[in-house]
Design an enzyme around this catalytic site. Sequence first.
Site, PDB file in Angstrom:
ATOM      1  N   PRO A  41       0.911  -1.230   0.084  1.00  8.03           N
ATOM      2  CG  PRO A  41      -0.097  -1.199   2.172  1.00  8.03           C
ATOM      3  CD  PRO A  41       0.529  -2.218   1.429  1.00  8.03           C
TER       4      PRO A  41
ATOM      5  CG  ASP B 174     -10.155  -1.322 -21.744  1.00  6.46           C
ATOM      6  OD1 ASP B 174     -11.235  -1.899 -22.096  1.00  6.46           O
ATOM      7  OD2 ASP B 174      -9.170  -1.996 -21.546  1.00  6.46           O
TER       8      ASP B 174
ATOM      9  NE  ARG C 102      -9.099  -6.460 -20.150  1.00  9.57           N
ATOM     10  CZ  ARG C 102      -9.116  -4.994 -20.766  1.00  9.57           C
ATOM     11  NH1 ARG C 102      -8.259  -4.354 -20.489  1.00  9.57           N
ATOM     12  NH2 ARG C 102      -9.970  -4.521 -21.290  1.00  9.57           N
TER      13      ARG C 102
ATOM     14  CD  GLU D 224       2.247  -4.035  10.011  1.00  4.53           C
ATOM     15  OE1 GLU D 224       2.372  -3.005   9.546  1.00  4.53           O
ATOM     16  OE2 GLU D 224       1.102  -4.491  10.295  1.00  4.53           O
TER      17      GLU D 224
HETATM   18  N1  ADE Z   1      -0.793  -5.128   0.198  1.00  5.59           N
HETATM   19  C1  ADE Z   1      -1.636  -4.732   0.970  1.00  5.59           C
HETATM   20  N2  ADE Z   1      -2.430  -3.723   0.579  1.00  5.59           N
HETATM   21  C2  ADE Z   1      -2.002  -3.511  -0.813  1.00  5.59           C
HETATM   22  C3  ADE Z   1      -2.323  -2.639  -1.628  1.00  5.59           C
HETATM   23  N3  ADE Z   1      -3.429  -1.577  -1.496  1.00  5.59           N
HETATM   24  N4  ADE Z   1      -1.948  -2.523  -2.950  1.00  5.59           N
HETATM   25  C4  ADE Z   1      -0.906  -3.498  -2.979  1.00  5.59           C
HETATM   26  N5  ADE Z   1      -0.321  -4.229  -2.044  1.00  5.59           N
HETATM   27  C5  ADE Z   1      -1.089  -4.391  -1.019  1.00  5.59           C
END
Ligand code: ADE
Length: 247
Positions: A89, A173, A158, A116
């Site tokens: 994230p 798209d 794809r 984590e």
């Molecule tokens: N791992 C946990 N959350 C994630 C996300 N939003 N994007 C990529 N990998 C992740």
Amino acid sequence: MRVDVISIFPEYFAPLDVSLIGKARERGILDVRLHQLRDHAHDVHRTVDDTPYGGGPGMVMKPEPWGEALDEVLAADPTAPPRMIVPTPSGVPFTQKLAMEYAAEPWLLFTPARYEGIDSRVMAEYGARMRVDEVSIGDYVLAGGEVAVLVMIEAIGRLLPGVLGNVHSAVDDSFAPGAMENLLEGPVYTKPPEWRGHEVPEILLSGHHGRIARWRRDQALRRTARNRPELLAALAPQSLDKHDRQL
Ligand code: ADE
């Protein structure tokens, strides 16, 4: 394209046997190889995580199993390493543009983490030898990177030549480059022309290609304004024509 994935849950990737991506694999367009990270943890419990230095909640993935697993995958071709993609994230946003960039690579390597995340020295070590991207699929936190890898493989797969039945499908798209770039795709309809009192917009039945294209663009602009106003605000003024500006 070759795709390697190292994970403690290779079974998460069963959906890659199905549908469009499953067919691409059967036809040899996509060669996916799954690896169990725990095969590279050598204590009795096959431990892959430990407590974080500096304290804090959760666990961090240890560098040694990752190093051994990555070395084994990279040994397949020491002359031309893959592009390594670390889902997190905290990464750069995964976009259609990045999917297109990855679709042009011959070899991708995904390293989905649990807990984590992975000890940062792993990214430093391999980042010195090859391209390593930390990539996020959105502003929310998943329990692990596996689902993010599925999302990315589907978006990339794809785009590979021969995967989509209709070569034009990817061209229309949302987010695809071209005149409609950064506009969301508008509504679509199929037969019957009337269903439960709802009619297909008459213009789509008119056979008037120019007017249909104009209508579709209007719909795309309206939907973008409603659902993603920040995309519309970011459009270059020269990409809007006179009619667009009147909407
Ligand atoms: N791992 C946990 N959350 C994630 C996300 N939003 N994007 C990529 N990998 C992740």
